[in-house]
Design a protein around this motif. Structure first.
Motif, PDB file in Angstrom:
ATOM      1  N   ALA A  10       0.835  -1.195   0.000  1.00  0.00           N
ATOM      2  CA  ALA A  10       0.000   0.000   0.000  1.00  0.00           C
ATOM      3  C   ALA A  10       0.874   1.250   0.000  1.00  0.00           C
ATOM      4  CB  ALA A  10      -0.912  -0.014   1.224  1.00  0.00           C
ATOM      5  N   ASP A  11       0.489   2.194  -0.853  1.00  0.00           N
ATOM      6  CA  ASP A  11       1.279   3.419  -0.954  1.00  0.00           C
ATOM      7  C   ASP A  11       1.145   4.263   0.312  1.00  0.00           C
ATOM      8  OD1 ASP A  11       1.957   2.616  -3.460  1.00  0.00           O
ATOM      9  OD2 ASP A  11       0.700   4.055  -4.522  1.00  0.00           O
ATOM     10  N   ARG A  46       6.678  19.276  -1.247  1.00  0.00           N
ATOM     11  CA  ARG A  46       6.401  18.140  -2.119  1.00  0.00           C
ATOM     12  C   ARG A  46       5.589  17.076  -1.379  1.00  0.00           C
ATOM     13  NH1 ARG A  46      10.751  14.916  -3.376  1.00  0.00           N
ATOM     14  NH2 ARG A  46      11.533  15.285  -1.264  1.00  0.00           N
ATOM     15  N   ASP A  47       4.753  16.372  -2.117  1.00  0.00           N
ATOM     16  CA  ASP A  47       4.146  15.143  -1.624  1.00  0.00           C
ATOM     17  C   ASP A  47       4.966  13.985  -2.182  1.00  0.00           C
ATOM     18  OD1 ASP A  47       2.090  16.318  -0.184  1.00  0.00           O
ATOM     19  OD2 ASP A  47       0.741  16.366  -1.908  1.00  0.00           O
ATOM     20  N   VAL A  48       5.479  13.145  -1.299  1.00  0.00           N
ATOM     21  CA  VAL A  48       6.328  12.033  -1.718  1.00  0.00           C
ATOM     22  C   VAL A  48       5.620  10.729  -1.389  1.00  0.00           C
ATOM     23  CG1 VAL A  48       8.612  10.980  -1.550  1.00  0.00           C
ATOM     24  CG2 VAL A  48       8.358  13.439  -1.188  1.00  0.00           C
ATOM     25  N   THR A  49       5.474   9.876  -2.393  1.00  0.00           N
ATOM     26  CA  THR A  49       4.771   8.611  -2.217  1.00  0.00           C
ATOM     27  C   THR A  49       5.760   7.451  -2.249  1.00  0.00           C
ATOM     28  OG1 THR A  49       2.755   9.481  -3.234  1.00  0.00           O
ATOM     29  CG2 THR A  49       2.987   7.086  -3.162  1.00  0.00           C
ATOM     30  N   PHE A  50       5.606   6.547  -1.279  1.00  0.00           N
ATOM     31  CA  PHE A  50       6.451   5.359  -1.174  1.00  0.00           C
ATOM     32  C   PHE A  50       5.568   4.137  -1.404  1.00  0.00           C
ATOM     33  CE2 PHE A  50       8.374   8.708   1.244  1.00  0.00           C
ATOM     34  CZ  PHE A  50       9.736   8.575   1.022  1.00  0.00           C
ATOM     35  N   ASP A  51       5.960   3.291  -2.352  1.00  0.00           N
ATOM     36  CA  ASP A  51       5.184   2.077  -2.595  1.00  0.00           C
ATOM     37  C   ASP A  51       5.766   0.873  -1.870  1.00  0.00           C
ATOM     38  OD1 ASP A  51       7.437   1.545  -4.093  1.00  0.00           O
ATOM     39  OD2 ASP A  51       6.415   1.541  -6.035  1.00  0.00           O
ATOM     40  N   LYS A  52       6.882   1.092  -1.162  1.00  0.00           N
ATOM     41  CA  LYS A  52       7.445   0.038  -0.324  1.00  0.00           C
ATOM     42  C   LYS A  52       8.347   0.679   0.730  1.00  0.00           C
ATOM     43  CE  LYS A  52      11.479  -1.028  -3.278  1.00  0.00           C
ATOM     44  NZ  LYS A  52      11.417   0.202  -4.052  1.00  0.00           N
ATOM     45  N   VAL A  53       8.635  -0.063   1.764  1.00  0.00           N
ATOM     46  CA  VAL A  53       9.505   0.433   2.822  1.00  0.00           C
ATOM     47  C   VAL A  53      10.942   0.464   2.317  1.00  0.00           C
ATOM     48  CG1 VAL A  53      10.446  -0.054   5.119  1.00  0.00           C
ATOM     49  CG2 VAL A  53       8.012  -0.432   4.661  1.00  0.00           C
ATOM     50  N   PRO A  54      11.643   1.585   2.438  1.00  0.00           N
ATOM     51  CA  PRO A  54      13.048   1.628   2.020  1.00  0.00           C
ATOM     52  C   PRO A  54      13.878   0.594   2.787  1.00  0.00           C
ATOM     53  CG  PRO A  54      12.221   3.850   2.403  1.00  0.00           C
ATOM     54  CD  PRO A  54      11.183   2.912   2.925  1.00  0.00           C
ATOM     55  N   THR A  55      14.834   0.013   2.094  1.00  0.00           N
ATOM     56  CA  THR A  55      15.698  -0.990   2.722  1.00  0.00           C
ATOM     57  C   THR A  55      17.173  -0.633   2.609  1.00  0.00           C
ATOM     58  OG1 THR A  55      15.732  -2.289   0.672  1.00  0.00           O
ATOM     59  CG2 THR A  55      14.049  -2.868   2.315  1.00  0.00           C
ATOM     60  N   ALA A  56      17.481   0.485   1.937  1.00  0.00           N
ATOM     61  CA  ALA A  56      18.875   0.900   1.761  1.00  0.00           C
ATOM     62  C   ALA A  56      18.969   2.411   1.987  1.00  0.00           C
ATOM     63  CB  ALA A  56      19.378   0.520   0.373  1.00  0.00           C
ATOM     64  N   LYS A  90       5.806   6.635   9.259  1.00  0.00           N
ATOM     65  CA  LYS A  90       4.944   6.211   8.145  1.00  0.00           C
ATOM     66  C   LYS A  90       5.771   5.580   7.029  1.00  0.00           C
ATOM     67  CE  LYS A  90       1.527   9.875   8.941  1.00  0.00           C
ATOM     68  NZ  LYS A  90       0.967  11.144   8.404  1.00  0.00           N
ATOM     69  N   ILE A  91       6.867   6.230   6.668  1.00  0.00           N
ATOM     70  CA  ILE A  91       7.686   5.751   5.547  1.00  0.00           C
ATOM     71  C   ILE A  91       8.237   4.356   5.825  1.00  0.00           C
ATOM     72  CG2 ILE A  91       9.846   6.162   4.283  1.00  0.00           C
ATOM     73  CD1 ILE A  91       9.306   9.217   4.804  1.00  0.00           C
ATOM     74  N   PHE A  92       8.670   4.116   7.065  1.00  0.00           N
ATOM     75  CA  PHE A  92       9.330   2.849   7.395  1.00  0.00           C
ATOM     76  C   PHE A  92       8.401   1.867   8.114  1.00  0.00           C
ATOM     77  CE2 PHE A  92      12.908   5.609   6.578  1.00  0.00           C
ATOM     78  CZ  PHE A  92      13.817   4.773   5.949  1.00  0.00           C
ATOM     79  N   ASP A  93       7.108   2.169   8.124  1.00  0.00           N
ATOM     80  CA  ASP A  93       6.114   1.266   8.695  1.00  0.00           C
ATOM     81  C   ASP A  93       6.380   0.992  10.176  1.00  0.00           C
ATOM     82  OD1 ASP A  93       3.802  -0.264   8.642  1.00  0.00           O
ATOM     83  OD2 ASP A  93       4.838  -2.106   8.042  1.00  0.00           O
TER      84      ASP A  93
END
Length: 310
Positions: free
Chosen positions: A19-20, A28-38, A159-162
Motif C-alpha cells: 500500500a502506498d 512536495r508530496d512524496v509517495t512510497f510504494d514500499k519500505v526503504p531498505t537501503a 509512516k515511511i518505514f512502517d
C-alpha cells in the motif's frame, strides 16, 4: 468462522504491504510504494532520528558527521556496524554507489539549493528524499521553528518505514515529558538570549526558523534574533550588542571549543557592556542538542536550568 483460502490471504498480505504511503516533504508530496531498505541519513541529528526509531537495519550508511563533529558514546554504539560514506556532504556518486533507495537530509543538512544532490537529481536513480522540516524555509514558506518540526519528522519517518506506532509513542513521550517539566518550571519575564554558533568577524546564529528559537522559548526565554527571518545565518555583532542579550547559548562543535567561544566574547571590549558578559551567563548546547532530533527535550531542560537556577 470459515477461514480464507491461503492464496487469498497471501494476496491480501501482499497488497497491504505494498500500500502506498504519502508524506509531505517541504513543498512536495512524496509517495512510497514500499519500505526503504537501503537508507542513508546525513548529519548527526538526522541519523539519531533514524536510530531512535530502530531503523539501523534499513540503512546502508550515513554521511556528514566526522567532517565537522565527533560522535559521543551512545551515537558510536548505534552506528558501529554502519559505514560513514562521506565525512561531509555526499556527492551524487556516493549515494548511487551505495545502491541507496532513500536519503534523509535537509537543505544545508546534506543538500544545497541548486547543488548536485537534490530530490530531483536523485529521483532518476530510484533514490527518494525526505527533507528535514526545519530546513524547508530554504525552498518555501513555513511557520517559525517549533518542536512540532521535530515531531513531524519522526512521525513521517514512522509512516515511511512502517513503524508508525513506535514513532507515535516516542512523540507522545516527548510531549508528556516536556509538559511535566514545564509544569514545575518557575520563570520570570522571558530572558533575552543570543545563540552563538561560530565566527569571530561576524557571528553565525540561529534565526526565526532554527530549532534553538523553539528550545529557548520552551525554556522561558526569547531568541533576540527571532526577527532574523532565516534559519541559521550570519549577522553583524552590532545587532547583537543592540539587543543586549542576558544569556548566550554556545553551540559546541567543530575546531573551536565552547570555552574558546566564551573566552572570545568575555575578553572582547566590544562586548563588555552586554548583560550576558557582565554576569558571565553562558550555557553550552552540543550541536546534536541544538538541531532537530531526539535530544531536544533534554536541551530544553539544560537551558531552563541555566536560565532560572539560583
Amino acid at each position: 468462522m470459515k477461514s480464507l483460502p491461503i492464496a487469498f490471504g497471501l494476496m491480501g498480505l501482499a497488497s497491504a504491504a505494498a500500500a502506498d504511503v504519502t508524506v509531505q516533504s517541504c513543498d512536495r508530496d512524496v509517495t512510497f510504494d514500499k519500505v526503504p531498505t537501503a537508507a542513508i541519513s546525513n548529519d548527526v541529528n538526522l541519523t539519531e532520528m533514524m536510530l531512535v526509531l530502530g531503523l539501523a537495519d534499513k540503512m546502508v550508511g550515513y554521511t556528514g558527521i566526522s567532517g565537522w563533529k565527533t560522535l559521543d558514546e551512545d551515537m558510536r554504539s548505534g552506528v558501529e556496524e554502519l559505514p560513514e560514506l562521506s565525512a561531509k556532504y555526499p556527492s551524487k556518486e556516493v549515494l548511487i554507489g551505495a545502491d541507496a533507495d532513500f536519503f534523509f537530509a535537509g537543505w544545508n543538512y546534506g543538500m544545497k539549493v541548486g547543488g548536485e544532490v537534490t530530490p530531483e537529481s536523485l529521483a532518476p536513480f530510484g533514490i527518494d528524499v525526505y527533507e528535514l522540516t526545519e530546513s524547508c524555509i530554504h525552498v518555501g514558506d513555513k511557520p517559525k521553528a517549533s518542536l512540532d518540526d521535530m515531531y513531524n519528522d519522526l512521525l513521517n519517518l514512522g509512516k515511511i518505514f512502517d513503524v508508525e506506532d513506535k514513532a507515535a509513542a516516542l512523540v507522545d513521550g516527548y510531549k508528556a515529558e516536556l509538559a511535566a517539566f514545564q509544569e514545575t518550571l518557575e520563570t520570570g519575564d522571558p530572558l533575552r538570549v543570543f545563540v552563538y554558533d561560530s565566527g569571530e568577524d561576524k557571528p553565525f546564529t540561529a534565526g526565526l526558523y532554527a530549532m534553538p528559537t523553539a528550545l529557548i522559548e520552551a525554556a522561558g526565554g526569547t531568541n533576540v534574533m527571532d526577527d532574523f527571518e532565516k534559519s541559521w545565518g550570519t549577522v553583524n555583532w552590532e545587532a547583537v550588542v543592540e539587543k543586549n542579550p542576558e544569556v548566550v547559548v554556545i553551540v559546541n562543535y567543530g575546531n573551536v571549543t565552547a570555552e574558546e567561544k566564551r573566552a572570545f566574547m568575555m575578553n572582547n571590549p566590544a562586548f563588555a557592556e552586554l548583560d550576558a558578559v557582565k554576569n558571565d551567563r553562558f550555557v553550552t548546547l552540543e550541536y546534536v542538542d541544538a538541531t532537530p532530533g531526539p535530544r531536544n527535550i533534554k536541551a530544553v531542560k539544560t537551558l531552563s536550568e541555566a536560565f532560572w537556577s539560583k
